[in-house]
Write a protein that holds these residues in place. Structure first.
Motif, PDB file in Angstrom:
ATOM      1  N   ASP A  69      12.175  -2.640  10.599  1.00 14.30           N
ATOM      2  CA  ASP A  69      11.188  -2.543  10.936  1.00 14.30           C
ATOM      3  C   ASP A  69      10.075  -3.457  11.915  1.00 14.30           C
ATOM      4  OD1 ASP A  69      12.213   0.316   9.591  1.00 14.30           O
ATOM      5  OD2 ASP A  69      11.741  -0.859   7.750  1.00 14.30           O
ATOM      6  N   ARG A  70       9.593  -4.209  11.782  1.00 11.50           N
ATOM      7  CA  ARG A  70       8.453  -4.469  12.598  1.00 11.50           C
ATOM      8  C   ARG A  70       8.888  -4.404  14.266  1.00 11.50           C
ATOM      9  NH1 ARG A  70       4.819  -9.315  10.819  1.00 11.50           N
ATOM     10  NH2 ARG A  70       3.098  -8.825  12.446  1.00 11.50           N
ATOM     11  N   LEU A  71      10.052  -4.722  14.406  1.00  9.77           N
ATOM     12  CA  LEU A  71      10.219  -4.223  15.839  1.00  9.77           C
ATOM     13  C   LEU A  71      10.665  -2.798  16.294  1.00  9.77           C
ATOM     14  CD1 LEU A  71      13.120  -6.561  15.124  1.00  9.77           C
ATOM     15  CD2 LEU A  71      11.105  -7.949  16.899  1.00  9.77           C
ATOM     16  N   ILE A  72       9.412  -2.662  16.296  1.00 12.89           N
ATOM     17  CA  ILE A  72       8.933  -1.213  17.006  1.00 12.89           C
ATOM     18  C   ILE A  72       9.042  -0.749  18.409  1.00 12.89           C
ATOM     19  CG2 ILE A  72       7.395  -0.632  14.759  1.00 12.89           C
ATOM     20  CD1 ILE A  72       5.405  -0.669  16.906  1.00 12.89           C
ATOM     21  N   TYR A  73       9.170  -1.743  19.295  1.00 12.58           N
ATOM     22  CA  TYR A  73       9.619  -1.862  20.427  1.00 12.58           C
ATOM     23  C   TYR A  73      10.955  -1.910  20.639  1.00 12.58           C
ATOM     24  CZ  TYR A  73       5.000  -0.835  20.544  1.00 12.58           C
ATOM     25  OH  TYR A  73       3.056  -0.935  20.737  1.00 12.58           O
ATOM     26  N   LEU A  74      11.683  -2.770  20.021  1.00 12.82           N
ATOM     27  CA  LEU A  74      13.151  -2.739  20.111  1.00 12.82           C
ATOM     28  C   LEU A  74      13.659  -2.098  21.319  1.00 12.82           C
ATOM     29  CD1 LEU A  74      15.603  -4.569  20.101  1.00 12.82           C
ATOM     30  CD2 LEU A  74      16.081  -4.232  17.743  1.00 12.82           C
ATOM     31  N   SER A  75      13.719  -0.234  20.582  1.00 12.42           N
ATOM     32  CA  SER A  75      14.564   0.327  21.254  1.00 12.42           C
ATOM     33  C   SER A  75      14.694   0.803  23.076  1.00 12.42           C
ATOM     34  CB  SER A  75      14.767   2.056  20.458  1.00 12.42           C
ATOM     35  OG  SER A  75      15.551   2.051  19.331  1.00 12.42           O
ATOM     36  N   TYR A  76      12.995   0.556  22.575  1.00 12.43           N
ATOM     37  CA  TYR A  76      12.451   0.485  24.680  1.00 12.43           C
ATOM     38  C   TYR A  76      13.179   0.093  24.901  1.00 12.43           C
ATOM     39  CZ  TYR A  76       9.710   4.081  22.692  1.00 12.43           C
ATOM     40  OH  TYR A  76       8.822   4.910  21.691  1.00 12.43           O
ATOM     41  N   GLY A  77      12.971  -2.017  24.578  1.00 12.38           N
ATOM     42  CA  GLY A  77      13.852  -2.615  24.940  1.00 12.38           C
ATOM     43  C   GLY A  77      15.000  -2.858  25.445  1.00 12.38           C
ATOM     44  N   LEU A  78      15.761  -2.086  24.406  1.00  8.11           N
ATOM     45  CA  LEU A  78      17.295  -2.195  24.542  1.00  8.11           C
ATOM     46  C   LEU A  78      17.335  -0.619  25.504  1.00  8.11           C
ATOM     47  CD1 LEU A  78      18.705  -2.700  21.249  1.00  8.11           C
ATOM     48  CD2 LEU A  78      18.902  -3.896  22.716  1.00  8.11           C
ATOM     49  N   ALA A  79      16.834   0.069  25.587  1.00 11.02           N
ATOM     50  CA  ALA A  79      16.883   1.485  26.778  1.00 11.02           C
ATOM     51  C   ALA A  79      17.151   0.644  27.940  1.00 11.02           C
ATOM     52  CB  ALA A  79      15.960   2.195  26.359  1.00 11.02           C
ATOM     53  N   ALA A  80      15.561  -0.244  28.299  1.00 10.63           N
ATOM     54  CA  ALA A  80      15.540  -0.263  29.680  1.00 10.63           C
ATOM     55  C   ALA A  80      16.879  -1.906  30.349  1.00 10.63           C
ATOM     56  CB  ALA A  80      14.466  -1.658  29.539  1.00 10.63           C
ATOM     57  N   ILE A  81      17.202  -2.485  29.000  1.00  7.23           N
ATOM     58  CA  ILE A  81      18.255  -3.009  29.825  1.00  7.23           C
ATOM     59  C   ILE A  81      19.478  -2.641  29.413  1.00  7.23           C
ATOM     60  CG2 ILE A  81      19.889  -4.893  28.453  1.00  7.23           C
ATOM     61  CD1 ILE A  81      17.295  -6.065  26.898  1.00  7.23           C
ATOM     62  N   LEU A  82      19.540  -1.403  29.564  1.00 11.09           N
ATOM     63  CA  LEU A  82      21.233   0.011  29.308  1.00 11.09           C
ATOM     64  C   LEU A  82      20.638   0.201  30.769  1.00 11.09           C
ATOM     65  CD1 LEU A  82      21.930   0.468  26.149  1.00 11.09           C
ATOM     66  CD2 LEU A  82      22.868  -1.354  26.794  1.00 11.09           C
ATOM     67  N   ALA A  83      19.875   0.640  30.712  1.00  8.71           N
ATOM     68  CA  ALA A  83      19.390   1.024  32.417  1.00  8.71           C
ATOM     69  C   ALA A  83      19.835   0.423  33.097  1.00  8.71           C
ATOM     70  CB  ALA A  83      18.171   1.763  31.954  1.00  8.71           C
ATOM     71  N   PHE A  84      19.532  -0.836  33.243  1.00 12.02           N
ATOM     72  CA  PHE A  84      19.250  -1.851  34.441  1.00 12.02           C
ATOM     73  C   PHE A  84      21.347  -2.336  34.131  1.00 12.02           C
ATOM     74  CE2 PHE A  84      20.048  -6.191  35.175  1.00 12.02           C
ATOM     75  CZ  PHE A  84      19.148  -6.740  35.984  1.00 12.02           C
ATOM     76  N   ILE A  85      21.432  -2.062  33.830  1.00  7.44           N
ATOM     77  CA  ILE A  85      22.841  -2.739  33.876  1.00  7.44           C
ATOM     78  C   ILE A  85      23.373  -0.868  34.165  1.00  7.44           C
ATOM     79  CG2 ILE A  85      24.784  -3.477  32.362  1.00  7.44           C
ATOM     80  CD1 ILE A  85      23.565  -5.167  30.705  1.00  7.44           C
ATOM     81  N   GLY A  86      23.120  -0.396  33.793  1.00  9.77           N
ATOM     82  CA  GLY A  86      23.935   1.162  34.285  1.00  9.77           C
ATOM     83  C   GLY A  86      23.829   0.748  36.055  1.00  9.77           C
ATOM     84  N   VAL A  87      22.394   0.784  36.497  1.00 11.38           N
ATOM     85  CA  VAL A  87      21.703   0.920  37.593  1.00 11.38           C
ATOM     86  C   VAL A  87      22.783   0.152  38.061  1.00 11.38           C
ATOM     87  CG1 VAL A  87      20.289   0.389  39.645  1.00 11.38           C
ATOM     88  CG2 VAL A  87      20.275   1.520  37.069  1.00 11.38           C
TER      89      VAL A  87
END
Length: 395
Positions: free
Chosen positions: A249-267
């Motif tokens: 639960d401490r990694l509160i920004y993990l979802s944002y980081g993963l979203a950025a990575i997946l969006a980058f790979i998607g592009v």
């Protein structure tokens, strides 16, 4: 580089041997792993993955090596995100702590089997239809958007189709019988919650595969690299669960980081699809001259995003507050319902953690402390845990 059947065979045998070793030497006898045990074996599995990557780099070349490391890091990050859902499933089914390792190993094995199937299916589609890259790219962009929604990890994940079907068509019981999958209940053979939790994790593993496989195909189309990077990212996930249990639960920004990575790979996938385009309604069926993102750049972006995400999460005061409050809630609920485990030391372990987290919460700035959802209910649960513990000591 073409990988020979002999290398494929040796790799598969080595992975199966590691899983068998994990079961016979760690899982077969139910126990709660110590922090030291989890740390040592997590380090060993990460070390094996890095060693394998170095061998790929030496014998397959820098391109193949960098593709492996980019795929491994991406899949490892996604597997950590998967641990959030595993934690929710295990908590909701009240799995005895000493039996959680068996559930996690099943999840890893099932995930590896499911992802292997998707890997070969994806490779066959890519080889036959170049337009599949458009679909993979779209999947990742949609997934990235979903990760930005509030409540990306919620308890609805536990009520999946497999569990609902099992409860509807088979006789089930709410009580565990050790680590048995079946038991006698009301004179009939019944499914135990141990089997149901395995079905829940198996069902979510299939959904995870739908996200992770397009992600790694966006970094490399080498099936051997896709398979090995995926397999090594899953190895050691069980130990990692116990190592960072309570800190997720401490990694509160993990979802944002993963979203950025997946969006980058998607592009990246969409750009590659345009470069290989053969769809008649796009540029007359001819390839579109676009910039393609190199593997080296992909690896740099992925590592950079993860570093920023983790450091920002660890330094965040809101993250520390959320971590302590969520853990206090979880341990208060666990303490008030200790019938799910036969471990006599579990009561003191949970109560010690609860008092430690309560002390952290009291030291917080009230603006962080009072932002918690259902804060009054959490206070009541903690107070009731204290009352029951005092009653227990007075016996």
């Amino acid at each position: 580089m073409t990988v020979s059947p002999l290398i494929w065979g040796i790799t598969i045998v080595a992975i199966v041997a590691l899983l068998a070793f994990d079961y016979f030497f760690h899982i077969r006898k139910a126990h709660v792993p110590t922090l030291r045990e989890a740390a040592i074996w997590s380090s060993i599995y990460v070390g094996l993955a890095i060693l394998f990557g170095i061998l790929v780099w030496v014998f397959g070349g820098p391109t193949m090596g960098s593709e492996y490391f980019a795929g491994y890091i991406t899949e490892k990050a996604l597997s950590v995100d998967n641990l959030f859902v595993f934690l929710i499933i295990i908590a909701s089914f009240r799995v005895p702590r000493e039996d959680q390792q068996k559930v996690l190993l099943f999840g890893i094995v099932f995930s590896l089997i499911a992802r292997t199937g998707f890997i070969f299916l994806g490779a066959a589609l890519i080889n036959s239809f170049a337009w599949v890259f458009y679909i993979f790219g779209l999947i990742l962009l949609i997934t990235a958007g979903n990760l930005l929604k509030p409540g990306a990890h919620n308890q609805e994940q536990t009520d999946n189709v497999m569990v609902r079907l099992a409860k509807k068509y088979f006789h089930t019981t709410d009580h565990y019988d050790g680590d048995k999958l079946f038991t006698m209940h009301e004179g009939k053979k019944a499914l135990t919650p141990m089997l149901l939790v395995m079905l829940a994790i198996g069902g979510t593993d299939i959904l995870f595969a739908l996200d992770s496989i397009p992600a790694i195909f966006g970094l490399t189309q080498n099936v051997y690299i896709v398979f090995t990077a995926t397999a090594f990212s899953l190895m050691g996930l069980r130990q990692l669960y116990f190592l960072i249990d309570g800190l997720l639960d401490r990694l509160i920004y993990l979802s944002y980081g993963l979203a950025a990575i997946l969006a980058f790979i998607g592009v990246k996938l969409v750009l590659h699809a345009l470069h290989e385009n053969n769809l008649p309604f796009i540029n007359g069926g001819e390839p579109v001259p676009v910039v393609e993102i190199s593997t080296a750049l992909s690896l740099s972006v992925i590592i950079g995003i993860l570093l920023v995400t983790v450091v920002a999460s660890l330094l965040s005061k809101a993250g520390k507050a959320q971590n302590a409050i969520n853990n206090a809630r979880r341990h208060a609920i666990d303490y008030l319902d200790l019938d799910y485990t036969a471990d006599a030391a579990e009561r003191e372990r949970i109560y010690t953690l609860l008092t430690r987290e309560e002390a952290q919460i009291l030291e917080m700035d009230p603006k962080y402390r009072n932002k918690a959802k259902d804060v009054d209910k959490i206070r009541e649960q903690i107070a009731e845990a204290h009352r029951q513990h005092k009653e227990y000591l007075g016996r």
